[in-house]
Design a protein around this motif. Structure first.
Motif, PDB file in Angstrom:
ATOM      1  N   LEU A  63       0.848  -1.190   0.000  1.00  0.00           N
ATOM      2  CA  LEU A  63       0.000   0.000   0.000  1.00  0.00           C
ATOM      3  C   LEU A  63       0.888   1.245   0.000  1.00  0.00           C
ATOM      4  O   LEU A  63       1.950   1.255   0.629  1.00  0.00           O
ATOM      5  N   PRO A  64       0.463   2.293  -0.666  1.00  0.00           N
ATOM      6  CA  PRO A  64       1.277   3.521  -0.673  1.00  0.00           C
ATOM      7  C   PRO A  64       1.305   4.183   0.701  1.00  0.00           C
ATOM      8  O   PRO A  64       0.335   4.115   1.461  1.00  0.00           O
ATOM      9  N   PHE A  65       2.429   4.816   1.010  1.00  0.00           N
ATOM     10  CA  PHE A  65       2.580   5.482   2.298  1.00  0.00           C
ATOM     11  C   PHE A  65       1.573   6.612   2.468  1.00  0.00           C
ATOM     12  O   PHE A  65       1.285   7.005   3.593  1.00  0.00           O
ATOM     13  N   ASN A  66       1.033   7.126   1.388  1.00  0.00           N
ATOM     14  CA  ASN A  66       0.017   8.183   1.482  1.00  0.00           C
ATOM     15  C   ASN A  66      -1.234   7.696   2.201  1.00  0.00           C
ATOM     16  O   ASN A  66      -2.024   8.510   2.677  1.00  0.00           O
ATOM     17  N   ASN A  67      -1.431   6.389   2.293  1.00  0.00           N
ATOM     18  CA  ASN A  67      -2.601   5.835   2.995  1.00  0.00           C
ATOM     19  C   ASN A  67      -2.410   5.808   4.511  1.00  0.00           C
ATOM     20  O   ASN A  67      -3.360   5.570   5.248  1.00  0.00           O
ATOM     21  N   PHE A  68      -1.194   6.029   4.974  1.00  0.00           N
ATOM     22  CA  PHE A  68      -0.890   5.891   6.396  1.00  0.00           C
ATOM     23  C   PHE A  68      -1.732   6.827   7.260  1.00  0.00           C
ATOM     24  O   PHE A  68      -2.315   6.407   8.260  1.00  0.00           O
ATOM     25  N   ASN A  69      -1.827   8.095   6.869  1.00  0.00           N
ATOM     26  CA  ASN A  69      -2.619   9.055   7.657  1.00  0.00           C
ATOM     27  C   ASN A  69      -4.069   8.615   7.756  1.00  0.00           C
ATOM     28  O   ASN A  69      -4.681   8.706   8.823  1.00  0.00           O
ATOM     29  N   SER A  81      -5.718   4.014  20.657  1.00  0.00           N
ATOM     30  CA  SER A  81      -4.775   5.056  21.030  1.00  0.00           C
ATOM     31  C   SER A  81      -3.484   4.872  20.243  1.00  0.00           C
ATOM     32  O   SER A  81      -2.873   3.803  20.283  1.00  0.00           O
ATOM     33  N   LEU A  82      -3.083   5.906  19.510  1.00  0.00           N
ATOM     34  CA  LEU A  82      -1.859   5.855  18.716  1.00  0.00           C
ATOM     35  C   LEU A  82      -0.857   6.924  19.122  1.00  0.00           C
ATOM     36  O   LEU A  82       0.224   6.996  18.555  1.00  0.00           O
ATOM     37  N   GLY A  83      -1.213   7.742  20.093  1.00  0.00           N
ATOM     38  CA  GLY A  83      -0.331   8.829  20.480  1.00  0.00           C
ATOM     39  C   GLY A  83      -0.335   9.926  19.429  1.00  0.00           C
ATOM     40  O   GLY A  83      -1.269  10.051  18.640  1.00  0.00           O
ATOM     41  N   SER A  84       0.731  10.709  19.379  1.00  0.00           N
ATOM     42  CA  SER A  84       0.781  11.810  18.418  1.00  0.00           C
ATOM     43  C   SER A  84       2.023  11.764  17.530  1.00  0.00           C
ATOM     44  O   SER A  84       2.102  12.481  16.550  1.00  0.00           O
ATOM     45  N   ALA A  85       2.988  10.915  17.847  1.00  0.00           N
ATOM     46  CA  ALA A  85       4.229  10.859  17.069  1.00  0.00           C
ATOM     47  C   ALA A  85       4.122   9.882  15.906  1.00  0.00           C
ATOM     48  O   ALA A  85       3.334   8.937  15.951  1.00  0.00           O
ATOM     49  N   TYR A  86       4.904  10.113  14.878  1.00  0.00           N
ATOM     50  CA  TYR A  86       5.075   9.217  13.730  1.00  0.00           C
ATOM     51  C   TYR A  86       3.825   9.055  12.871  1.00  0.00           C
ATOM     52  O   TYR A  86       3.758   8.119  12.084  1.00  0.00           O
ATOM     53  N   GLN A  87       2.836   9.928  12.978  1.00  0.00           N
ATOM     54  CA  GLN A  87       1.599   9.740  12.232  1.00  0.00           C
ATOM     55  C   GLN A  87       1.560  10.580  10.964  1.00  0.00           C
ATOM     56  O   GLN A  87       0.574  11.261  10.683  1.00  0.00           O
ATOM     57  N   ASN A  88       2.629  10.514  10.200  1.00  0.00           N
ATOM     58  CA  ASN A  88       2.678  11.174   8.902  1.00  0.00           C
ATOM     59  C   ASN A  88       3.545  10.315   7.986  1.00  0.00           C
ATOM     60  O   ASN A  88       4.062   9.281   8.395  1.00  0.00           O
ATOM     61  N   VAL A  89       3.693  10.740   6.736  1.00  0.00           N
ATOM     62  CA  VAL A  89       4.447   9.946   5.767  1.00  0.00           C
ATOM     63  C   VAL A  89       5.901   9.783   6.212  1.00  0.00           C
ATOM     64  O   VAL A  89       6.481   8.700   6.082  1.00  0.00           O
ATOM     65  N   ALA A  90       6.489  10.832   6.768  1.00  0.00           N
ATOM     66  CA  ALA A  90       7.875  10.735   7.249  1.00  0.00           C
ATOM     67  C   ALA A  90       7.979   9.714   8.377  1.00  0.00           C
ATOM     68  O   ALA A  90       8.938   8.925   8.432  1.00  0.00           O
ATOM     69  N   GLY A  91       7.012   9.709   9.280  1.00  0.00           N
ATOM     70  CA  GLY A  91       6.991   8.728  10.360  1.00  0.00           C
ATOM     71  C   GLY A  91       6.833   7.317   9.828  1.00  0.00           C
ATOM     72  O   GLY A  91       7.460   6.378  10.322  1.00  0.00           O
ATOM     73  N   CYS A  92       5.993   7.170   8.812  1.00  0.00           N
ATOM     74  CA  CYS A  92       5.796   5.870   8.173  1.00  0.00           C
ATOM     75  C   CYS A  92       7.116   5.386   7.580  1.00  0.00           C
ATOM     76  O   CYS A  92       7.480   4.214   7.721  1.00  0.00           O
ATOM     77  N   CYS A  93       7.857   6.280   6.954  1.00  0.00           N
ATOM     78  CA  CYS A  93       9.169   5.935   6.393  1.00  0.00           C
ATOM     79  C   CYS A  93      10.139   5.532   7.496  1.00  0.00           C
ATOM     80  O   CYS A  93      10.890   4.557   7.338  1.00  0.00           O
ATOM     81  N   ASP A  94      10.138   6.257   8.605  1.00  0.00           N
ATOM     82  CA  ASP A  94      11.020   5.937   9.730  1.00  0.00           C
ATOM     83  C   ASP A  94      10.724   4.548  10.285  1.00  0.00           C
ATOM     84  O   ASP A  94      11.636   3.762  10.562  1.00  0.00           O
ATOM     85  N   VAL A  95       9.446   4.252  10.459  1.00  0.00           N
ATOM     86  CA  VAL A  95       9.058   2.951  11.000  1.00  0.00           C
ATOM     87  C   VAL A  95       9.406   1.845  10.008  1.00  0.00           C
ATOM     88  O   VAL A  95       9.902   0.779  10.396  1.00  0.00           O
ATOM     89  N   THR A  96       9.197   2.089   8.724  1.00  0.00           N
ATOM     90  CA  THR A  96       9.544   1.102   7.704  1.00  0.00           C
ATOM     91  C   THR A  96      11.042   0.820   7.716  1.00  0.00           C
ATOM     92  O   THR A  96      11.479  -0.333   7.628  1.00  0.00           O
ATOM     93  N   GLN A  97      11.839   1.875   7.850  1.00  0.00           N
ATOM     94  CA  GLN A  97      13.290   1.716   7.920  1.00  0.00           C
ATOM     95  C   GLN A  97      13.678   0.897   9.144  1.00  0.00           C
ATOM     96  O   GLN A  97      14.540   0.014   9.074  1.00  0.00           O
ATOM     97  N   CYS A  98      13.023   1.148  10.256  1.00  0.00           N
ATOM     98  CA  CYS A  98      13.299   0.404  11.482  1.00  0.00           C
ATOM     99  C   CYS A  98      12.964  -1.074  11.304  1.00  0.00           C
ATOM    100  O   CYS A  98      13.742  -1.949  11.698  1.00  0.00           O
TER     101      CYS A  98
END
Length: 127
Positions: A63-69, A81-98
């Protein structure tokens, strides 16, 4: 979260995020996200664990990262509850890298312990 190939890395990673003390031996602790979570509150680790599950599902299904939000918004509407961090495309990229670093680390450890291994490749085009 075991996939059809029997990969247990993500399940172990998420379980370790949910534990109150992250083991310094784990591959996840060597990643930037793992290091950041090492001294965080349990609720923050739980939130990031849920985000990791969303990102893992997205990458497994291409799925495209644009769907993450949108997926995060839907989960919040369902009371997750997801908190407030990492909830954008950059955060999705960071988590994918991890996730990729964890899988790579586990694979390197497994290969280092074996005497022999083989690689199978398919060069045919299925189109």
């Amino acid at each position: 979260m075991e996939d059809s190939n029997g990969c247990h890395v993500i399940n172990e990673f998420i379980v370790n995020i949910h534990t109150s003390h992250l083991s310094p031996k784990g591959v996840y602790c060597k990643t930037p996200l793992g290091k950041a979570l090492a001294n965080s509150e349990q609720a923050d680790r739980d939130n990031v664990g849920r985000l990791i599950e969303i990102v893992y599902m997205m990458t497994k299904r291409a799925l495209p990262f644009n769907n993450f939000n949108s997926l995060c918004s839907m989960e919040k509407r369902h009371g997750v509850s997801l908190g407030s961090a990492y909830q954008n495309v950059a955060g999705c990229c960071d988590v994918t890298q991890c996730i990729s670093e964890c899988i790579e680390g586990e694979l390197k450890e497994a290969l280092a312990e074996t005497k022999y291994f083989s690689i199978l490749m398919d060069g045919s085009t299925d189109c």
